[in-house]
Design an enzyme around this catalytic site. Structure first.
Site, mmCIF file in Angstrom:
data_model
loop_
_atom_site.group_PDB
_atom_site.id
_atom_site.type_symbol
_atom_site.label_atom_id
_atom_site.label_comp_id
_atom_site.label_asym_id
_atom_site.label_seq_id
_atom_site.Cartn_x
_atom_site.Cartn_y
_atom_site.Cartn_z
ATOM 1 N N PHE A 40 9.258 2.714 -0.832
ATOM 2 C CA PHE A 40 8.346 3.348 0.123
ATOM 3 C C PHE A 40 8.906 3.401 1.536
ATOM 4 C CE2 PHE A 40 6.640 -1.048 0.461
ATOM 5 C CZ PHE A 40 6.613 -1.179 1.829
ATOM 6 N N HIS A 125 6.525 -11.638 -3.211
ATOM 7 C CA HIS A 125 5.434 -10.773 -2.750
ATOM 8 C C HIS A 125 4.336 -10.663 -3.796
ATOM 9 C CE1 HIS A 125 8.035 -8.497 0.465
ATOM 10 N NE2 HIS A 125 7.744 -9.728 0.806
ATOM 11 N N CYS A 157 -15.908 -9.138 -10.190
ATOM 12 C CA CYS A 157 -15.677 -10.318 -11.033
ATOM 13 C C CYS A 157 -16.722 -10.387 -12.154
ATOM 14 C CB CYS A 157 -15.741 -11.585 -10.183
ATOM 15 S SG CYS A 157 -15.592 -13.108 -11.145
ATOM 16 N N SER A 199 17.727 -4.015 1.533
ATOM 17 C CA SER A 199 18.385 -3.846 2.826
ATOM 18 C C SER A 199 18.405 -5.159 3.614
ATOM 19 C CB SER A 199 17.671 -2.765 3.637
ATOM 20 O OG SER A 199 16.307 -3.100 3.767
#
Ligand code: ZN
Length: 252
Positions: A40, A125, A157, A199
């Site tokens: 992204f 993440h 939930c 990167s």
């Protein structure tokens, strides 16, 4: 002769892997691009071009307007859930099977390392594989979450009617402390860190190569585009992650 350079680099990396007693892979979005998942942060890449991820995939967006969050995130979960790993993921699983790779630390939430057969995967993440109720802590698998949506498109939930959030780290959220600690410990132990498709600019992944270098380990970098650690790398490959990793496997 670009091809010869790539072959030389693959052979050099194979040699470093053979010599290393502890090799850790660090992967980012670039390893999943051949599976059809856009990075992204690359301009002009589909999904994220139409929205600002900092806004829509932010924890505040989830809390303030949960229906809007899910209107974006539910199709994303769906599409990511159906993606298959590629031969770069499989190459890392194969290195682990041959006892040449200790673990994979990844920024990716797409489960593709698991699907490819890697056993020790540290997801800094988080991952789309599950979601958690923000009120009672109940956990649901990706498939179960799909059954929880109410008429407004919010995942509710099944136990307490609280809001279920995917177990991915949203913008504005803290990183999972345990995973970060494990990644840092691996980086400190690594004699060789293989940085693939990243990167190396986004925390926490950006901090890990420095830990390895500081502990006397070396870096190998396989990614398109520059990284802040290029001058530190013992091997630097800039081609296609699949072709490069297959060349390295072939040289082992
Ligand atoms: Zn609950």
């Amino acid at each position: 002769m670009a091809g010869q350079v790539a072959t030389d680099q693959a052979e050099r990396l194979a040699e470093l892997i053979r010599e290393s007693r502890c090799t850790v892979a660090l992967t980012g979005a670039g390893i999943s691009v051949p599976s059809g998942i856009p990075d992204f942060r690359s301009p002009g890449e589909g999904l994220w071009e139409k929205v600002d991820p900092m806004k829509v995939a932010h924890i505040d967006a989830f809390r303030r307007d949960t229906a809007r969050f899910w209107s974006f995130y539910r199709p994303r979960l769906h599409s990511l859930g159906g993606v298959e790993p590629n031969d770069a993921h499989r190459a890392l699983a194969e290195l682990e099977r041959r006892n040449l790779l200790e673990a994979v630390v990844t920024q990716n939430i797409d489960m593709l390392h698991h699907k490819a057969g890697s056993k020790r995967v540290i997801e800094v993440h988080g991952s789309i594989k599950s979601g958690t109720c923000q009120d009672c802590g109940a956990e649901f698998t990706l498939e179960e979450i799909d059954e929880l949506f109410d008429d407004e498109g919010v995942a509710i939930c099944a136990r307490c009617a609280g809001h279920v959030k995917p177990d991915v780290v949203l913008f504005g959220e803290l990183l999972p402390a345990e995973a970060i600690a494990e990644a840092e410990a691996l980086a400190a132990r690594a004699e060789l860190m293989l940085c693939i498709g990243t990167s190396l600019e986004v925390f926490p992944v950006a901090g890990l190569p420095s830990i390895t270098i500081g502990s006397g380990g070396g870096l190998a970098i396989i990614t398109k585009g520059p990284t802040p650690f290029d001058t530190n790398a013992r091997v630097r490959m800039v081609g296609d992650v699949v072709a490069d990793l297959e060349a390295v496997l072939g040289a082992l």
